[in-house]
Design a protein around this motif. Structure first.
Motif, PDB file in Angstrom:
ATOM      1  N   ALA A  42       7.386  12.081   5.076  1.00  0.00           N
ATOM      2  CA  ALA A  42       6.898  10.794   4.562  1.00  0.00           C
ATOM      3  C   ALA A  42       6.397   9.917   5.708  1.00  0.00           C
ATOM      4  O   ALA A  42       5.377   9.221   5.588  1.00  0.00           O
ATOM      5  N   HIS A  43       7.100   9.963   6.819  1.00  0.00           N
ATOM      6  CA  HIS A  43       6.733   9.153   7.985  1.00  0.00           C
ATOM      7  C   HIS A  43       5.371   9.570   8.536  1.00  0.00           C
ATOM      8  O   HIS A  43       4.497   8.728   8.788  1.00  0.00           O
ATOM      9  N   ALA A  44       5.188  10.871   8.722  1.00  0.00           N
ATOM     10  CA  ALA A  44       3.936  11.366   9.296  1.00  0.00           C
ATOM     11  C   ALA A  44       2.741  11.024   8.416  1.00  0.00           C
ATOM     12  O   ALA A  44       1.701  10.546   8.902  1.00  0.00           O
ATOM     13  N   ALA A  78       0.838  -1.205   0.000  1.00  0.00           N
ATOM     14  CA  ALA A  78       0.000   0.000   0.000  1.00  0.00           C
ATOM     15  C   ALA A  78       0.875   1.259   0.000  1.00  0.00           C
ATOM     16  O   ALA A  78       2.047   1.229   0.394  1.00  0.00           O
ATOM     17  N   LEU A  79       0.272   2.381  -0.437  1.00  0.00           N
ATOM     18  CA  LEU A  79       1.000   3.645  -0.488  1.00  0.00           C
ATOM     19  C   LEU A  79       1.528   4.040   0.890  1.00  0.00           C
ATOM     20  O   LEU A  79       2.663   4.528   1.014  1.00  0.00           O
ATOM     21  N   SER A  80       0.719   3.824   1.936  1.00  0.00           N
ATOM     22  CA  SER A  80       1.167   4.179   3.287  1.00  0.00           C
ATOM     23  C   SER A  80       2.409   3.397   3.683  1.00  0.00           C
ATOM     24  O   SER A  80       3.334   3.937   4.315  1.00  0.00           O
ATOM     25  N   LEU A 120       6.299   4.701   4.519  1.00  0.00           N
ATOM     26  CA  LEU A 120       7.039   4.331   5.725  1.00  0.00           C
ATOM     27  C   LEU A 120       8.420   3.784   5.379  1.00  0.00           C
ATOM     28  O   LEU A 120       9.411   4.076   6.071  1.00  0.00           O
ATOM     29  N   VAL A 121       8.504   3.005   4.311  1.00  0.00           N
ATOM     30  CA  VAL A 121       9.803   2.473   3.877  1.00  0.00           C
ATOM     31  C   VAL A 121      10.703   3.612   3.394  1.00  0.00           C
ATOM     32  O   VAL A 121      11.902   3.651   3.709  1.00  0.00           O
ATOM     33  N   ILE A 122      10.136   4.560   2.634  1.00  0.00           N
ATOM     34  CA  ILE A 122      10.912   5.726   2.175  1.00  0.00           C
ATOM     35  C   ILE A 122      11.424   6.515   3.377  1.00  0.00           C
ATOM     36  O   ILE A 122      12.589   6.957   3.411  1.00  0.00           O
ATOM     37  N   ALA A 134       9.102   1.453   9.858  1.00  0.00           N
ATOM     38  CA  ALA A 134       8.304   0.583   8.983  1.00  0.00           C
ATOM     39  C   ALA A 134       7.734  -0.631   9.707  1.00  0.00           C
ATOM     40  O   ALA A 134       7.226  -1.548   9.047  1.00  0.00           O
ATOM     41  N   LEU A 135       7.760  -0.644  11.031  1.00  0.00           N
ATOM     42  CA  LEU A 135       7.225  -1.801  11.769  1.00  0.00           C
ATOM     43  C   LEU A 135       5.755  -2.100  11.470  1.00  0.00           C
ATOM     44  O   LEU A 135       5.347  -3.260  11.506  1.00  0.00           O
TER      45      LEU A 135
END
Length: 271
Positions: A47-49, A2-4, A8-10, A106-107
């Motif tokens: 990106a995380h938020a 998924a995009l989310s 998280l990986v980015i 990314a957990l």
């Protein structure tokens, strides 16, 4: 994916570049972390938020569990150190916090947690949860600062290492590091106080009682008491070094077991 989860990986990769870059640069004598590394950190935070919000809030439901809790608290931790770094010289602390965040961001991809109907989470409960994440965030930063402080004390105790340069040499004096630690703990304690008050109100809203005897509530209260004694001992009795750190680590253990350790056991070993 998924995009989310992609976001998280980015974010994790951006944190890794930023954090490792800062730590590597500061390991050289008289080094200063370049501004572009902080920019990478801000990009990772953005990106995380967005990834956390998209992953947590599904249509008509809310996803939460061990992975989401760790990722969300690390997101707040990164925001705190990035903003603080604009005002104070905390490059060493910032670098390590961001490196740690790279491994927890990314957990939610691995530990996806549970879906809860959105209507079950009242506004009061959501504010309670936000304050809990903030409390854990401040205490996570305090853990990193306490480790750095301990290492700095050992370095000072060994004069042969004082002029060797590196990450610790780029940090402020012991007294300044100690003041930073207790300022962070005080912020975490204030958030923890709000957690307990809002939690009692949310519990009354659901169960018509302010206190339920469950491990999470009891351990959180124990951690609050330990941190209260620590701060009182610090400001009224002048507690420092080993005595203060012993109380600090005791409070951290109670707080970690209250939710994160318990939830990890549920998500990783049972679910």
């Amino acid at each position: 994916m998924a995009l989310s989860e992609i976001l998280l990986v980015i974010a994790a990769l951006a944190y890794l570049v930023c954090g490792v870059g800062i730590v590597k640069v500061l390991n050289a004598p008289e080094a200063v972390a370049p501004a572009w590394l902080r920019t990478v950190g801000f990009v990772g935070f953005a990106a995380h938020a967005v990834g956390v919000l998209m992953n947590m809030f599904a249509p008509g439901a809310i996803r939460f569990g061990f992975g989401m809790a760790v990722s969300a608290l690390l997101c707040i931790s990164v925001a705190i150190v990035l903003v603080e770094s604009l005002v104070h010289r905390i490059n060493g602390l910032m670098g390590i916090v961001i490196v740690v965040s790279a491994f927890g961001t990314a957990l939610p991809v691995v530990f996806q947690g549970e879906l809860f109907p959105a209507q079950e989470w009242s506004i009061l409960f959501r504010v309670h949860l936000l304050m809990a994440l903030a409390a854990y965030s401040f205490m996570t930063i305090a853990v990193v600062q306490a480790i750095l402080l301990t290492r700095k004390e050992r370095e000072v105790a060994n004069p042969a290492t004082l002029n060797r340069g590196g990450l610790l040499s780029s940090m402020p004096s012991l007294l300044a590091m100690e003041r930073i630690l207790f300022r962070i703990v005080a912020c975490g304690f204030a958030c923890l106080t709000c957690v307990l008050l809002l939690g009692a109100m949310a519990t009354y809203e659901l169960h018509q009682t302010y206190f339920i005897f469950e491990h999470k509530t009891i351990l959180t209260w124990l951690s609050w008491i330990v941190f209260a004694v620590l701060l009182a001992g610090r400001y009224f009795l002048g507690w420092r070094k080993k005595k203060a750190l012993a109380w600090f680590w005791a409070g951290i253990v109670f707080l970690a077991v209250a939710y994160l350790v318990y939830r990890f056991i549920l998500d990783a070993m049972i679910h």
